[in-house]
Scaffold this active site. Structure first.
Site, mmCIF file in Angstrom:
data_model
loop_
_atom_site.group_PDB
_atom_site.id
_atom_site.type_symbol
_atom_site.label_atom_id
_atom_site.label_comp_id
_atom_site.label_asym_id
_atom_site.label_seq_id
_atom_site.Cartn_x
_atom_site.Cartn_y
_atom_site.Cartn_z
ATOM 1 N N SER A 2 -1.724 -15.948 0.595
ATOM 2 C CA SER A 2 -1.563 -17.229 1.285
ATOM 3 C C SER A 2 -1.724 -17.063 2.797
ATOM 4 C CB SER A 2 -0.167 -17.799 0.978
ATOM 5 O OG SER A 2 0.158 -18.853 1.842
ATOM 6 N N ASP B 138 3.221 -19.669 1.875
ATOM 7 C CA ASP B 138 3.674 -20.819 1.098
ATOM 8 C C ASP B 138 2.911 -20.882 -0.223
ATOM 9 O OD1 ASP B 138 1.146 -21.757 1.754
ATOM 10 O OD2 ASP B 138 1.855 -23.212 3.226
ATOM 11 N N PRO C 209 -3.705 -0.913 -7.561
ATOM 12 C CA PRO C 209 -4.619 -1.855 -8.224
ATOM 13 C C PRO C 209 -5.695 -2.330 -7.236
ATOM 14 C CG PRO C 209 -2.312 -2.572 -8.409
ATOM 15 C CD PRO C 209 -2.361 -1.479 -7.397
ATOM 16 N N THR D 245 -3.051 -23.634 5.580
ATOM 17 C CA THR D 245 -1.880 -23.103 6.304
ATOM 18 C C THR D 245 -2.047 -21.588 6.437
ATOM 19 O OG1 THR D 245 -0.670 -22.965 4.196
ATOM 20 C CG2 THR D 245 -0.280 -24.917 5.558
ATOM 21 N N HIS E 98 0.808 -1.215 0.000
ATOM 22 C CA HIS E 98 0.000 0.000 0.000
ATOM 23 C C HIS E 98 0.848 1.274 0.000
ATOM 24 C CE1 HIS E 98 -4.338 -1.138 0.571
ATOM 25 N NE2 HIS E 98 -3.758 -2.300 0.737
ATOM 26 N N ASP E 99 2.014 1.235 0.610
ATOM 27 C CA ASP E 99 2.839 2.438 0.641
ATOM 28 C C ASP E 99 3.641 2.610 -0.641
ATOM 29 O OD1 ASP E 99 3.951 4.767 2.079
ATOM 30 O OD2 ASP E 99 5.828 3.665 1.859
#
Length: 329
Positions: free
Chosen positions: A197, A254, A166, A249, A70-71
């Protein structure tokens, strides 16, 4: 002879002074271990603070990872994301696009630890980037050597967000174009979205795929879980209603994300597009098979993102406090 010696000594002194001044004003840009002389313990302090905060609050690692996206995407990697709104200007972090972002106060904890060791030396922009690096490692991701030497911006403007950042509901073409504008190719985009993830997606971001009708592209086995976690078509934004991005997970970065989206278990439109679009699907399949490949592309893309248009040299400032420009301190 004495007067000549004095003149030569005077000229030599001027020359050395000019060399010193030019060295001080020289813009080294971004380099590895920028603070090795000015604050040798800086990176160790950040790493230790990230470790302690993660031990107490596991979700801080997800925040650090989201912060860098975001930055750095909005004009520059300059910690503008951390600034509070002023009476005249709404800041980036207080917009709808920043919904669900939190833990900014803990970046102040890291800043305070650095200020005790080296007052006025380490920028909030570098803290933001290095905390992301160490947060990624703390959730099982790769350790990524990142350069430092950024300075902090003085302004944060919510009104420019949409032209840079985006959105998960935009077409994949737009998403790819936005990333390409800062030098990240298709493989890099697929790898960076692997950030999904870990962490969670708030129901307000995904109910349009469930109500009034369920998106037929969703895996029916996953839909029941999503409906259970998001039972309302219009969720209360103040309620903590969310779905884990990866039920298998959820606390580990991952390549399980890629297997999930190939199985139509992606929560966001962009996740689904990634697994079905001919431009990105080959990379999704390759990352689903090889975590090493995912990590190598992820590290490369994070590096490019972290070096987007930084303020260095005499540009910007070193904030005393990460949520305030120095003139407001």
């Amino acid at each position: 002879m004495a007067s000549i010696s004095k003149a030569l000594f005077f000229l030599a002194t001027l020359y050395l002074a000019s060399l010193s001044a030019s060295a001080e004003s020289e813009d080294l840009g971004l380099v590895i271990n920028y603070y090795k002389d000015s604050c040798p313990q800086a990176e160790d302090i950040i790493k230790e603070q990230v470790r302690l905060l993660y031990k107490r609050h596991k979700n801080t690692a997800f925040s650090w990872l989201r912060n860098i996206f975001h930055d750095c995407f909005v004009e520059s990697c300059d910690a503008s994301l951390l600034l509070d709104s002023t009476r005249r200007v709404l800041s980036e972090k207080e917009t709808d696009r920043s919904f669900g972002m939190r833990n900014f106060r803990y970046l102040e904890t890291i800043k305070e630890a650095l200020e005790r060791e080296c007052p006025g030396v380490v920028s909030c922009a570098d803290i933001l980037v290095l905390s992301a690096r160490d947060g990624i490692a703390s959730v099982g991701g790769p350790y990524i050597p990142l350069k430092t030497g950024r300075r902090d911006g003085r302004k944060s403007r919510a009104d420019i967000l949409e032209q840079y950042l985006p959105d998960h509901n935009e077409s994949l073409t737009v998403v790819l174009e936005r990333f390409a504008s800062i030098g990240i190719d298709t493989a890099g985009v697929v790898a960076l979205l692997g950030s999904h993830s870990v962490g969670r997606t708030h129901c307000v971001k995904l109910v349009h795929r469930l109500y009034p009708e369920v998106d037929p592209a969703l895996n029916p086995d996953h839909v029941q879980h999503m409906l259970y976690k998001c039972p309302d078509a219009i969720p209360d934004p103040k309620a903590v209603q969310y779905v884990r991005n990866d039920r298998g997970t959820p606390m580990k970065l991952d390549n399980n994300y890629y297997r999930n989206i190939l199985d139509n278990k992606g929560l966001l439109i962009v996740d689904h597009q990634l697994a079905t679009d001919k431009r990105t699907k080959p990379f999704v399949k390759k990352m689903a098979k090889s975590q090493d490949y995912f990590f190598s592309e992820f590290a490369r893309a994070i590096t490019i993102l972290s070096e987007n248009n930084p303020l260095t040299g005499t540009k910007g400032e070193i904030r005393k406090q990460c949520n305030l420009a120095n003139k407001l301190h």
